[in-house]
Design an enzyme around this catalytic site. Structure first.
Site, mmCIF file in Angstrom:
data_model
loop_
_atom_site.group_PDB
_atom_site.id
_atom_site.type_symbol
_atom_site.label_atom_id
_atom_site.label_comp_id
_atom_site.label_asym_id
_atom_site.label_seq_id
_atom_site.Cartn_x
_atom_site.Cartn_y
_atom_site.Cartn_z
ATOM 1 N N LYS A 166 5.053 -71.630 -37.971
ATOM 2 C CA LYS A 166 6.385 -71.892 -38.530
ATOM 3 C C LYS A 166 7.348 -70.833 -38.006
ATOM 4 O O LYS A 166 7.314 -69.685 -38.416
ATOM 5 C CB LYS A 166 6.398 -71.849 -40.067
ATOM 6 C CG LYS A 166 7.676 -72.523 -40.592
ATOM 7 C CD LYS A 166 8.130 -72.045 -41.955
ATOM 8 C CE LYS A 166 8.997 -70.840 -41.935
ATOM 9 N NZ LYS A 166 10.278 -70.950 -41.222
ATOM 10 N N GLU B 126 3.348 -58.078 -40.894
ATOM 11 C CA GLU B 126 4.122 -57.184 -40.006
ATOM 12 C C GLU B 126 5.545 -57.200 -40.528
ATOM 13 O O GLU B 126 6.248 -58.213 -40.388
ATOM 14 C CB GLU B 126 4.110 -57.706 -38.567
ATOM 15 C CG GLU B 126 2.757 -57.747 -37.899
ATOM 16 C CD GLU B 126 2.248 -56.371 -37.506
ATOM 17 O OE1 GLU B 126 3.053 -55.413 -37.508
ATOM 18 O OE2 GLU B 126 1.051 -56.248 -37.223
ATOM 19 N N CYS C 64 12.335 -54.652 -35.147
ATOM 20 C CA CYS C 64 11.651 -54.021 -36.295
ATOM 21 C C CYS C 64 11.453 -52.541 -36.053
ATOM 22 O O CYS C 64 11.468 -51.751 -36.986
ATOM 23 C CB CYS C 64 10.326 -54.717 -36.551
ATOM 24 S SG CYS C 64 9.268 -54.782 -35.106
ATOM 25 N N GLU D 84 16.858 -51.288 -44.303
ATOM 26 C CA GLU D 84 16.962 -51.745 -42.918
ATOM 27 C C GLU D 84 18.285 -52.496 -42.725
ATOM 28 O O GLU D 84 18.588 -53.396 -43.504
ATOM 29 C CB GLU D 84 15.772 -52.690 -42.671
ATOM 30 C CG GLU D 84 15.547 -53.065 -41.246
ATOM 31 C CD GLU D 84 14.354 -54.020 -41.098
ATOM 32 O OE1 GLU D 84 14.142 -54.870 -41.989
ATOM 33 O OE2 GLU D 84 13.657 -53.912 -40.075
HETATM 34 P P1 NAD Z 1 12.479 -63.190 -42.917
HETATM 35 O O1 NAD Z 1 11.465 -62.456 -43.732
HETATM 36 O O2 NAD Z 1 13.709 -63.660 -43.562
HETATM 37 O O3 NAD Z 1 11.816 -64.488 -42.251
HETATM 38 C C1 NAD Z 1 10.684 -64.396 -41.404
HETATM 39 C C2 NAD Z 1 9.953 -65.725 -41.429
HETATM 40 O O4 NAD Z 1 9.383 -65.903 -42.717
HETATM 41 C C3 NAD Z 1 10.842 -66.939 -41.214
HETATM 42 O O5 NAD Z 1 10.117 -67.915 -40.483
HETATM 43 C C4 NAD Z 1 11.120 -67.420 -42.624
HETATM 44 O O6 NAD Z 1 11.438 -68.780 -42.678
HETATM 45 C C5 NAD Z 1 9.791 -67.128 -43.293
HETATM 46 N N1 NAD Z 1 9.814 -66.902 -44.734
HETATM 47 C C6 NAD Z 1 10.739 -66.242 -45.468
HETATM 48 N N2 NAD Z 1 10.387 -66.233 -46.768
HETATM 49 C C7 NAD Z 1 9.198 -66.866 -46.855
HETATM 50 C C8 NAD Z 1 8.317 -67.179 -47.936
HETATM 51 N N3 NAD Z 1 8.574 -66.823 -49.191
HETATM 52 N N4 NAD Z 1 7.175 -67.841 -47.659
HETATM 53 C C9 NAD Z 1 6.862 -68.198 -46.393
HETATM 54 N N5 NAD Z 1 7.671 -67.954 -45.337
HETATM 55 C C10 NAD Z 1 8.824 -67.282 -45.556
HETATM 56 O O7 NAD Z 1 12.793 -62.238 -41.674
HETATM 57 P P2 NAD Z 1 13.869 -62.467 -40.512
HETATM 58 O O8 NAD Z 1 15.218 -62.216 -41.077
HETATM 59 O O9 NAD Z 1 13.581 -63.754 -39.825
HETATM 60 O O10 NAD Z 1 13.471 -61.291 -39.497
HETATM 61 C C11 NAD Z 1 13.899 -59.998 -39.642
HETATM 62 C C12 NAD Z 1 12.846 -59.139 -40.298
HETATM 63 O O11 NAD Z 1 11.616 -59.227 -39.586
HETATM 64 C C13 NAD Z 1 13.218 -57.672 -40.278
HETATM 65 O O12 NAD Z 1 12.909 -57.102 -41.527
HETATM 66 C C14 NAD Z 1 12.322 -57.106 -39.201
HETATM 67 O O13 NAD Z 1 12.067 -55.732 -39.336
HETATM 68 C C15 NAD Z 1 11.091 -57.921 -39.364
HETATM 69 N N6 NAD Z 1 10.274 -57.891 -38.152
HETATM 70 C C16 NAD Z 1 9.094 -57.199 -38.171
HETATM 71 C C17 NAD Z 1 8.317 -57.116 -37.025
HETATM 72 C C18 NAD Z 1 7.000 -56.361 -37.019
HETATM 73 O O14 NAD Z 1 6.204 -56.612 -36.126
HETATM 74 N N7 NAD Z 1 6.747 -55.457 -37.950
HETATM 75 C C19 NAD Z 1 8.737 -57.757 -35.854
HETATM 76 C C20 NAD Z 1 9.940 -58.446 -35.855
HETATM 77 C C21 NAD Z 1 10.707 -58.514 -37.023
#
Ligand code: NAD
Length: 478
Positions: free
Chosen positions: A163, A238, A272, A373
């Protein structure tokens, strides 16, 4: 890229210019059930999990070849999908190709253990797939994050339901198409689309999902950990970061300043591991900060395909609004904005989601905007007196994803590197990441490690096998 949402579809907008580029249908609850059923059918009956490792490796190499053949088109789609500069988008596709090749190699060479003899039996371990794995990815590096999950999960013999983010939905279906064209049996990689709160939540709560691999924000990670706990399935998380980037007085100044600027403003801070907190040794604070600000001012902010672009737009207007609010909160907390802190002026910027590289001084390290962040081009700077003061300040957030240390003194680098709470420590370098080295966070930055051999084991369960060699019937121990 940004998406506005109608009830049943995602509308993909190019963040560089506001143009609509695609519409994607949201997966319904009934469709999700069918996807999970097909995934189990593929897992059980396609023969994939029983292939010899070198046979699975051949398909993974073929997927890498398929990605390589479409590199330009995929990079372009990624650029429209989230607005990252062209060079970064190409690197991301290259990274995805490398990940499939790496896991083809690991798949073929992974060793299991024959455990020490402790009786009249031979015991050893085998690694088995979970069955159906849910892989959920964020919008900032779609093809790269997708590959980091899909390649090892498939290498381990699983079926994967991917997803992608509702804000970057276009690359995942391309990856699934290329994977099946390369010889992956039908339905071993399926894509579902939609918002996290509904389709994502339904996926992680689905009784047919046996393991969850998530990359995204910390709050979403917590919600997913709760859902996983309800069903007692493992979840690899992650999550976000607020990584410290540290410059000692004895650092190679030119390299350190360049890395600090690249470490936060690369990908417009939407990384991230962005080095979003800068710690400078007190005796050189003013000097180093002035150099960082001067370089940040010189960065070329431009459309992602412009010649010499260093910072493109943010991924969406909605995300830029968040960054604008973040900087306003920092100002309210007493921040001095040394550069940026605004939308760039100019006709080429009016329709896109641009924001200037921003450097902030004068905040207490415990201020909310120094703890949270921003996920944008915003750097907060602090001075430190000595090593104890540095460690106290640098470890003083909930996060623990990465850190950078600039010093010519390797013993000091070792001490500080060991003392910092982070999953990755970069010494005299920053933001390096390869498929062969584990990656992940501590504290609120995550649980589990992707990449490297750990990244394949993540998608396996250890089974212990015993072969009895007893001369006598077994009795009850007394
Ligand atoms: P997000 O958490 O809003 O969404 C990430 C994914 O999770 C999306 O596909 C979203 O639809 C899904 N999602 C959100 N809530 C969910 C739930 N309750 N159940 C299941 N799926 C759910 O994050 P974002 O805004 O897309 O990305 C930015 C964030 O990602 C930042 O905090 C960044 O630091 C983090 N990030 C971490 C890494 C790492 O490897 N540690 C890498 C890239 C990004």
């Amino acid at each position: 890229m940004a998406t506005r949402q109608a009830a049943s579809e995602l509308i993909s907008i190019d963040p560089a210019n506001g143009a609509e580029i695609a519409r994607v249908r949201i997966t319904s609850a009934q469709e999700l059930d069918a996807v999970v059923a097909r995934a189990w059918n593929a897992f059980r009956h396609s023969g994939w999990k029983s292939l010899l490792p070198h046979q699975r490796a051949l398909v993974l190499h073929a997927i890498a070849d398929g990605l390589a053949a479409e590199k330009q088109a995929l990079a372009r789609l990624q650029m429209q999908d989230n607005g990252k500069p062209w060079g970064e988008c190409r690197s991301m596709v290259e990274s995805a190709i490398g990940t499939f090749r790496y896991y083809a190699g690991v798949c073929e060479t992974l060793q299991t253990d024959v455990t020490p003899v402790r009786g009249d039996y031979v015991s050893f371990t085998v690694l088995e797939p979970f069955g159906v794995v849910a892989a959920i990815t964020p919008w900032n590096s779609p093809i790269m994050n997708d590959a980091t999950k899909v390649a090892p999960a498939l290498a381990a013999g699983n079926a994967v339901i991917l997803k992608p983010s509702e804000d970057a939905p276009l690359l995942a279906p391309e990856l699934a198409r290329i994977a099946h064209a390369a010889g992956l049996p039908e339905h071993l990689l399926q894509v579902v689309q939609g918002r996290g709160a509904d389709v994502g939540a339904a996926l992680v709560s689905h009784h047919g999902v046996r393991m969850i691999s998530f990359t995204g924000g910390t709050d979403s990670g917590k919600a997913i950990a709760h859902a996983a706990a309800e069903r007692l399935v493992p979840a690899a998380l992650e999550l976000g970061g607020k990584s410290p980037h540290i410059v000692f007085a004895d650092a190679h100044r030119e390299h350190a300043v360049a890395a600090v600027v690249a470490g936060i403003f690369g990908s417009a801070g939407q990384s991230c591991v962005a080095g979003s907190r800068l710690f400078i040794e007190e005796c050189v604070y003013a000097e180093v900060l002035a150099q960082v600000v001067a370089q940040a001012r010189r960065l070329r902010v431009a459309p992602p395909d412009a010649e010499g672009v260093e910072m493109g737009p943010l991924a969406s207007l909605r995300h830029r609004e968040r960054v604008i609010r973040f900087v306003a909160r920092a100002r309210a907390e007493g921040a001095q904005v040394l550069c940026g802190g605004a939308v760039p002026a100019g006709a080429e910027f009016t329709a896109g989601a641009y924001y200037l590289p921003t450097v902030i001084d004068g905040l207490h390290p415990r201020a909310a905007t120094c703890q949270e962040e921003a996920f944008g081009p915003v750097l907060v700077a602090f001075a430190f007196r000595d090593e104890a003061d540095l460690i106290d300040q640098a470890n003083g957030t909930a996060f623990g994803l990465a850190c950078g240390i600039w010093t010519e003194n390797f013993k000091k680098a070792w001490r500080i590197g060991r003392a910092l709470e982070a999953g990755s420590v970069w010494i005299n370098t920053y933001k390096q990441s390869v498929a062969s080295t584990p990656f992940g966070g501590v504290k609120s930055s995550g649980i589990g490690r992707e990449k490297g051999i750990d990244g394949l084991k993540l998608y396996t369960q250890v089974k212990s096998m015993y072969f009895g060699l007893h001369e006598q019937p077994l009795g009850i121990s007394r």
